[in-house]
Scaffold this motif. Structure first.
Motif, PDB file in Angstrom:
ATOM      1  N   CYS A   1      23.750  14.563 -25.419  1.00  0.00           N
ATOM      2  CA  CYS A   1      23.975  13.122 -25.325  1.00  0.00           C
ATOM      3  C   CYS A   1      22.679  12.372 -25.048  1.00  0.00           C
ATOM      4  N   SER A   2      22.806  11.074 -24.952  1.00  0.00           N
ATOM      5  CA  SER A   2      21.655  10.182 -24.873  1.00  0.00           C
ATOM      6  C   SER A   2      21.134  10.025 -23.453  1.00  0.00           C
ATOM      7  N   SER A   3      20.343   8.976 -23.271  1.00  0.00           N
ATOM      8  CA  SER A   3      19.735   8.696 -21.980  1.00  0.00           C
ATOM      9  C   SER A   3      20.763   8.333 -20.914  1.00  0.00           C
ATOM     10  N   ASN A   4      22.019   8.066 -21.328  1.00  0.00           N
ATOM     11  CA  ASN A   4      23.070   7.777 -20.349  1.00  0.00           C
ATOM     12  C   ASN A   4      23.269   8.956 -19.401  1.00  0.00           C
ATOM     13  N   SER A   5      23.096  10.159 -19.925  1.00  0.00           N
ATOM     14  CA  SER A   5      23.239  11.350 -19.089  1.00  0.00           C
ATOM     15  C   SER A   5      22.132  11.422 -18.053  1.00  0.00           C
ATOM     16  N   LEU A   6      20.929  11.004 -18.435  1.00  0.00           N
ATOM     17  CA  LEU A   6      19.812  10.995 -17.497  1.00  0.00           C
ATOM     18  C   LEU A   6      20.090  10.004 -16.363  1.00  0.00           C
ATOM     19  N   PHE A   7      20.622   8.820 -16.749  1.00  0.00           N
ATOM     20  CA  PHE A   7      20.966   7.817 -15.737  1.00  0.00           C
ATOM     21  C   PHE A   7      22.047   8.344 -14.803  1.00  0.00           C
ATOM     22  N   ARG A   8      23.089   8.954 -15.380  1.00  0.00           N
ATOM     23  CA  ARG A   8      24.190   9.464 -14.554  1.00  0.00           C
ATOM     24  C   ARG A   8      23.718  10.594 -13.648  1.00  0.00           C
ATOM     25  N   PHE A   9      22.811  11.424 -14.160  1.00  0.00           N
ATOM     26  CA  PHE A   9      22.269  12.508 -13.333  1.00  0.00           C
ATOM     27  C   PHE A   9      21.583  11.936 -12.103  1.00  0.00           C
TER      28      PHE A   9
ATOM     29  N   LEU B   1      32.589  15.968  -0.547  1.00  0.00           N
ATOM     30  CA  LEU B   1      32.131  14.764  -1.243  1.00  0.00           C
ATOM     31  C   LEU B   1      30.808  15.001  -1.970  1.00  0.00           C
ATOM     32  N   VAL B   2      29.838  15.582  -1.265  1.00  0.00           N
ATOM     33  CA  VAL B   2      28.544  15.820  -1.918  1.00  0.00           C
ATOM     34  C   VAL B   2      28.658  16.926  -2.963  1.00  0.00           C
ATOM     35  N   GLY B   3      29.593  17.856  -2.748  1.00  0.00           N
ATOM     36  CA  GLY B   3      29.819  18.887  -3.755  1.00  0.00           C
ATOM     37  C   GLY B   3      30.299  18.284  -5.057  1.00  0.00           C
ATOM     38  N   LEU B   4      31.206  17.293  -4.954  1.00  0.00           N
ATOM     39  CA  LEU B   4      31.715  16.603  -6.137  1.00  0.00           C
ATOM     40  C   LEU B   4      30.604  15.829  -6.843  1.00  0.00           C
ATOM     41  N   PHE B   5      29.823  15.065  -6.081  1.00  0.00           N
ATOM     42  CA  PHE B   5      28.733  14.281  -6.671  1.00  0.00           C
ATOM     43  C   PHE B   5      27.688  15.189  -7.323  1.00  0.00           C
ATOM     44  N   ALA B   6      27.362  16.292  -6.630  1.00  0.00           N
ATOM     45  CA  ALA B   6      26.359  17.213  -7.147  1.00  0.00           C
ATOM     46  C   ALA B   6      26.846  17.913  -8.414  1.00  0.00           C
ATOM     47  N   LEU B   7      28.142  18.200  -8.482  1.00  0.00           N
ATOM     48  CA  LEU B   7      28.721  18.844  -9.663  1.00  0.00           C
ATOM     49  C   LEU B   7      28.641  17.915 -10.877  1.00  0.00           C
ATOM     50  N   VAL B   8      28.960  16.645 -10.677  1.00  0.00           N
ATOM     51  CA  VAL B   8      28.861  15.672 -11.773  1.00  0.00           C
ATOM     52  C   VAL B   8      27.404  15.526 -12.212  1.00  0.00           C
ATOM     53  N   ALA B   9      26.496  15.494 -11.242  1.00  0.00           N
ATOM     54  CA  ALA B   9      25.064  15.394 -11.570  1.00  0.00           C
ATOM     55  C   ALA B   9      24.615  16.589 -12.393  1.00  0.00           C
TER      56      ALA B   9
ATOM     57  N   ILE C   1      22.806  22.275  -3.597  1.00  0.00           N
ATOM     58  CA  ILE C   1      23.321  21.411  -2.533  1.00  0.00           C
ATOM     59  C   ILE C   1      24.283  22.176  -1.635  1.00  0.00           C
ATOM     60  N   ILE C   2      25.154  22.974  -2.241  1.00  0.00           N
ATOM     61  CA  ILE C   2      26.102  23.771  -1.448  1.00  0.00           C
ATOM     62  C   ILE C   2      25.352  24.721  -0.525  1.00  0.00           C
TER      63      ILE C   2
ATOM     64  N   ILE D   1      21.435  10.478  -6.323  1.00  0.00           N
ATOM     65  CA  ILE D   1      21.242   9.466  -5.274  1.00  0.00           C
ATOM     66  C   ILE D   1      22.489   9.336  -4.405  1.00  0.00           C
ATOM     67  N   LEU D   2      23.676   9.388  -5.018  1.00  0.00           N
ATOM     68  CA  LEU D   2      24.915   9.329  -4.245  1.00  0.00           C
ATOM     69  C   LEU D   2      25.016  10.522  -3.293  1.00  0.00           C
ATOM     70  N   THR D   3      24.621  11.688  -3.773  1.00  0.00           N
ATOM     71  CA  THR D   3      24.613  12.892  -2.930  1.00  0.00           C
ATOM     72  C   THR D   3      23.709  12.683  -1.722  1.00  0.00           C
ATOM     73  N   ALA D   4      22.521  12.150  -1.978  1.00  0.00           N
ATOM     74  CA  ALA D   4      21.563  11.901  -0.893  1.00  0.00           C
ATOM     75  C   ALA D   4      22.093  10.854   0.079  1.00  0.00           C
ATOM     76  N   ILE D   5      22.720   9.809  -0.449  1.00  0.00           N
ATOM     77  CA  ILE D   5      23.228   8.728   0.406  1.00  0.00           C
ATOM     78  C   ILE D   5      24.239   9.257   1.417  1.00  0.00           C
ATOM     79  N   VAL D   6      25.152  10.097   0.953  1.00  0.00           N
ATOM     80  CA  VAL D   6      26.175  10.642   1.853  1.00  0.00           C
ATOM     81  C   VAL D   6      25.535  11.488   2.954  1.00  0.00           C
ATOM     82  N   LEU D   7      24.639  12.384   2.566  1.00  0.00           N
ATOM     83  CA  LEU D   7      24.004  13.271   3.546  1.00  0.00           C
ATOM     84  C   LEU D   7      23.128  12.495   4.524  1.00  0.00           C
TER      85      LEU D   7
END
Length: 357
Positions: A30-38, A10-18, A133-134, A43-49
């Protein structure tokens, strides 16, 4: 084991997208949307761990010792503040008790502080957040924080301020060490690391350090004598003090040193590369020196986490073929070691949730 594997995936998937969004930002695609998604997926990675670590039950070395000491910790904070008896950890415990007065809150708030700080540091300084993360999970830095919580909290503080070493800001770093000292007294040792790691270590000096390390290893009995003198009891009487470290852990600490030979010579002297490689050397030497004492080997808590930044930094200076080979070998070798270590520890094998205690 199921909980650990699901967490890794799960965290591997989130970290890969980040990481993919971070690459787009660096390439200005791309725009600031990438910064937000990163930041969102970091944060999702941290939440799971944090969730898994914070809501575990009777998982990790000394879990019950911390749980049974919860009430005493709450009432001794002010005394510990006067004597500097690790008041940082006790302050977090009190903050947790304000939210919910149960030792469960202590484990959660310390996991949030420690893991959250580590994830933030990796997201800021690592060239490859996914790879970082891995590695964080596979080298045992994540599940290691299930025990020795005070020391891992101190380690997270030092890790967050490690940039002061290669930036050569001694007083800033000294303040960082002072804050970490409030969580675990052994953090004071890291002052020495500042003078070792800030400059490039040559092959000659590295060999000299290894020779010194071997000599220090043969002199551990003197260390135990000093400890016994100050503590008033024979420290060798405790099995944990004289238990040998798993040889595999020592070998795994030395394997990363081979990566330097895959980097062009002109890149090896770059300040950041030199610093992180130095940290890998220091970690390996610490593991060698303390290989005869599982207790003393806990000093590696302060240094092994630097692999999460060192590996991606070193990888970024390799050829494409070498990068792929390194990532593959690291995941395979450290993956097997991770599985073996969890299966070998009774305190980690049977994961339980605090909700079902």
């Amino acid at each position: 084991m199921r909980v650990y594997v699901i967490t890794l995936l799960l965290v591997g998937l989130f970290a890969l997208v980040a990481q993919n969004n971070k690459v787009r930002l660096l390439n200005r695609e791309c725009s600031s949307n990438s910064l937000f998604r990163f930041h969102f997926f970091v944060i999702l990675t941290a939440i799971v761990l944090v969730f898994v670590a914070g809501f575990r039950y009777r998982v990790g070395t000394d879990y019950m010792n911390y749980a049974l000491g919860y009430e005493q910790v709450k009432v001794t904070f002010w005394d510990s503040l006067k004597t500097l008896d690790e008041p940082g950890y006790k302050l977090l415990t009190i903050i947790g008790s304000w939210i919910y007065d149960d030792y469960a809150s202590m484990f959660f708030i310390i996991a949030l502080f420690t893991i959250g700080k580590n994830i933030k540091t990796m997201s800021r300084y690592s060239d490859d957040f996914f790879f970082a993360i891995i590695i964080y999970i596979l080298i045992g830095a994540w599940h290691g924080s299930f025990g020795a919580m005070r020391q891992y909290a101190a380690s997270a503080i030092l890790f967050a301020g490690h940039h002061y070493i290669y930036e050569k800001k001694f007083w800033h770093f000294l303040l960082t060490v002072a804050v970490a000292f409030l969580f675990h007294r052994t953090a004071i040792i890291f002052v020495v690391v500042y003078f070792i790691a800030k400059d490039y270590i040559s092959i000659k000096s590295m060999l000299l350090m290894i020779i010194i390390a071997i000599a220090a290893t043969l002199s551990l009995d003197k260390v135990f004598e000093v400890m016994s003198y100050f503590k008033g009891t024979d420290q060798t009487a405790y099995a944990y003090m004289t238990t040998d470290v798993n040889p595999l852990r020592v070998i795994m600490a030395f394997l990363p040193l081979l990566l330097i030979f895959l980097i062009p010579k002109q890149d090896r002297n770059k300040p950041e590369i030199a610093f992180y490689f130095n940290m890998l050397i220091i970690n390996a030497i610490f593991m060698l020196v303390t290989s005869s004492s599982a207790y003393l080997a806990r000093i590696g808590i302060y240094t092994d986490i630097y692999a999460t930044i060192a590996f991606p930094k070193l990888k970024s200076h390799m050829s494409n073929n070498n990068r792929k080979a390194v990532v593959f070998l690291v995941i395979i070798l450290y993956g097997f070691f991770w599985i073996y270590e969890i299966q070998a520890r009774e305190t980690l094998q049977n994961f339980q949730w605090i909700f079902f205690r």
